[in-house]
Design a protein around this motif. Structure first.
Motif, PDB file in Angstrom:
ATOM      1  N   GLN A 105       0.983  -1.616  -0.318  1.00  0.00           N
ATOM      2  CA  GLN A 105       0.354  -0.037   0.105  1.00  0.00           C
ATOM      3  C   GLN A 105       0.666   1.031   0.057  1.00  0.00           C
ATOM      4  OE1 GLN A 105      -3.457   0.243   2.334  1.00  0.00           O
ATOM      5  NE2 GLN A 105      -2.950   1.796   3.393  1.00  0.00           N
ATOM      6  N   THR A 106       0.486   2.114  -0.604  1.00  0.00           N
ATOM      7  CA  THR A 106       1.372   3.449  -1.352  1.00  0.00           C
ATOM      8  C   THR A 106       0.223   4.661  -0.723  1.00  0.00           C
ATOM      9  OG1 THR A 106       3.508   2.481  -2.387  1.00  0.00           O
ATOM     10  CG2 THR A 106       2.853   4.682  -2.062  1.00  0.00           C
ATOM     11  N   THR A 107       0.728   5.322  -0.104  1.00  0.00           N
ATOM     12  CA  THR A 107      -0.095   6.751   0.854  1.00  0.00           C
ATOM     13  C   THR A 107       0.516   7.696  -0.083  1.00  0.00           C
ATOM     14  OG1 THR A 107      -1.984   5.579   2.150  1.00  0.00           O
ATOM     15  CG2 THR A 107      -2.149   7.193   2.365  1.00  0.00           C
ATOM     16  N   TYR A 108      -0.527   9.097  -0.821  1.00  0.00           N
ATOM     17  CA  TYR A 108       0.749  10.711  -0.628  1.00  0.00           C
ATOM     18  C   TYR A 108      -0.667  11.426   0.143  1.00  0.00           C
ATOM     19  CZ  TYR A 108       3.086   7.644  -4.011  1.00  0.00           C
ATOM     20  OH  TYR A 108       4.223   7.202  -4.725  1.00  0.00           O
ATOM     21  N   LEU A 109      -0.096  12.448   0.489  1.00  0.00           N
ATOM     22  CA  LEU A 109      -0.763  12.995   0.973  1.00  0.00           C
ATOM     23  C   LEU A 109      -0.496  14.616   0.703  1.00  0.00           C
ATOM     24  CD1 LEU A 109      -0.476  12.959   4.944  1.00  0.00           C
ATOM     25  CD2 LEU A 109      -2.860  12.359   2.806  1.00  0.00           C
ATOM     26  N   TYR A 110      -1.675  15.208   0.072  1.00  0.00           N
ATOM     27  CA  TYR A 110      -1.197  16.750  -0.780  1.00  0.00           C
ATOM     28  C   TYR A 110      -1.568  17.502  -0.390  1.00  0.00           C
ATOM     29  CZ  TYR A 110       0.190  13.393  -4.481  1.00  0.00           C
ATOM     30  OH  TYR A 110       0.352  12.903  -5.700  1.00  0.00           O
ATOM     31  N   THR A 111      -1.064  19.161   0.421  1.00  0.00           N
ATOM     32  CA  THR A 111      -1.231  19.933   0.496  1.00  0.00           C
ATOM     33  C   THR A 111      -1.733  21.293  -1.025  1.00  0.00           C
ATOM     34  OG1 THR A 111      -0.564  19.411   2.726  1.00  0.00           O
ATOM     35  CG2 THR A 111      -1.621  22.179   2.183  1.00  0.00           C
ATOM     36  N   SER A 117       3.692  14.655   1.997  1.00  0.00           N
ATOM     37  CA  SER A 117       4.443  13.173   2.370  1.00  0.00           C
ATOM     38  C   SER A 117       3.887  12.363   2.038  1.00  0.00           C
ATOM     39  CB  SER A 117       3.541  13.185   3.991  1.00  0.00           C
ATOM     40  OG  SER A 117       2.376  13.142   4.562  1.00  0.00           O
ATOM     41  N   ALA A 118       4.931  11.069   2.166  1.00  0.00           N
ATOM     42  CA  ALA A 118       4.250   9.540   1.291  1.00  0.00           C
ATOM     43  C   ALA A 118       4.430   8.694   2.135  1.00  0.00           C
ATOM     44  CB  ALA A 118       5.321   9.512  -0.243  1.00  0.00           C
ATOM     45  N   SER A 119       4.203   7.506   2.000  1.00  0.00           N
ATOM     46  CA  SER A 119       4.416   6.178   2.911  1.00  0.00           C
ATOM     47  C   SER A 119       4.253   5.319   1.873  1.00  0.00           C
ATOM     48  CB  SER A 119       3.659   6.612   4.222  1.00  0.00           C
ATOM     49  OG  SER A 119       2.342   6.389   4.286  1.00  0.00           O
ATOM     50  N   LYS A 120       4.529   4.163   2.448  1.00  0.00           N
ATOM     51  CA  LYS A 120       4.806   2.598   1.496  1.00  0.00           C
ATOM     52  C   LYS A 120       4.357   1.774   3.033  1.00  0.00           C
ATOM     53  CE  LYS A 120       6.924  -0.224  -0.633  1.00  0.00           C
ATOM     54  NZ  LYS A 120       6.694  -0.190  -2.626  1.00  0.00           N
ATOM     55  N   ARG A 121       3.426   1.009   2.746  1.00  0.00           N
ATOM     56  CA  ARG A 121       3.220  -0.407   3.547  1.00  0.00           C
ATOM     57  C   ARG A 121       3.049  -1.772   3.136  1.00  0.00           C
ATOM     58  NH1 ARG A 121      -1.937  -0.800   6.739  1.00  0.00           N
ATOM     59  NH2 ARG A 121      -1.809  -2.668   8.201  1.00  0.00           N
ATOM     60  N   ASP A 122       4.223  -2.544   3.159  1.00  0.00           N
ATOM     61  CA  ASP A 122       4.176  -3.920   3.127  1.00  0.00           C
ATOM     62  C   ASP A 122       3.496  -4.544   3.840  1.00  0.00           C
ATOM     63  OD1 ASP A 122       4.997  -2.698   0.020  1.00  0.00           O
ATOM     64  OD2 ASP A 122       7.311  -3.208   0.657  1.00  0.00           O
ATOM     65  N   VAL A 123       2.772  -5.497   3.877  1.00  0.00           N
ATOM     66  CA  VAL A 123       2.408  -6.544   4.972  1.00  0.00           C
ATOM     67  C   VAL A 123       2.586  -8.461   4.413  1.00  0.00           C
ATOM     68  CG1 VAL A 123       0.740  -7.235   6.218  1.00  0.00           C
ATOM     69  CG2 VAL A 123       1.192  -4.738   6.332  1.00  0.00           C
ATOM     70  N   TYR A 124       2.948  -8.843   5.342  1.00  0.00           N
ATOM     71  CA  TYR A 124       2.958 -10.386   4.853  1.00  0.00           C
ATOM     72  C   TYR A 124       2.647 -11.363   5.987  1.00  0.00           C
ATOM     73  CZ  TYR A 124       3.813 -14.567   3.412  1.00  0.00           C
ATOM     74  OH  TYR A 124       4.265 -15.822   2.910  1.00  0.00           O
TER      75      TYR A 124
END
Length: 158
Positions: A105-111, A117-124
């Protein structure tokens, strides 16, 4: 004697089943089982905007996941008529749960349309467990609605 085999094939999962029994004289056997294979892809795409203190906060989130696993239950049993009024039965059942999920999952925040900001989440994740149930039963009938029974059972989940 009878035997039943069934199955199904799909774009996200498949199934297979087998059930049967055999009897000759005082002795009978039964076997049964079913299994399900999962191979499921998932995608999400989220766009969300919020007004906060005169600023536009936009969230852009994308994710993909792949679920794969196998679930099954299998059994083997017997029954034996010792005499007209006595019987012995036994059964063994095995259960399997093997489920895995890969998710990115990748999340980008824009103002105000500027990336803040950007974040990446990898879950197994894994969900693995097995079960065993064993039983043996003895029944002696004395007259209608009067019987004596000994039942044993062993169960374990791992």
């Amino acid at each position: 004697m009878n035997l039943n085999v069934d199955g199904g094939l799909g774009n996200r999962s498949s199934t297979f089943g087998l059930n049967g029994n055999y009897r000759k004289g005082k002795l009978g056997f039964n076997v049964g089982g079913n299994g399900r294979f999962i191979y499921n892809k998932a995608f999400t795409d989220l766009e969300q905007s919020t007004e906060l203190n005169g600023n536009t906060i936009r969230t852009s989130q994308k994710a993909d996941a792949f679920d794969h696993g196998f679930f099954g239950q299998y059994s083997f049993g017997f029954d034996y008529d010792i005499a007209k009024n006595q019987s012995l039965t036994g059964n063994a059942r095995f259960g399997i749960r093997n489920f895995n999920r890969d998710q990115n999952q990748t999340t980008y925040l824009y103002t105000n349309d500027v990336e803040s900001s950007a974040s990446k989440r990898d879950v197994y994740s894994k969900d693995l467990s097995n079960s065993v149930d064993l039983n043996i039963d003895y029944v002696r009938t004395f007259k209608p609605q009067q019987e004596w029974t000994i039942s044993t059972q062993y169960s374990q989940i791992t």
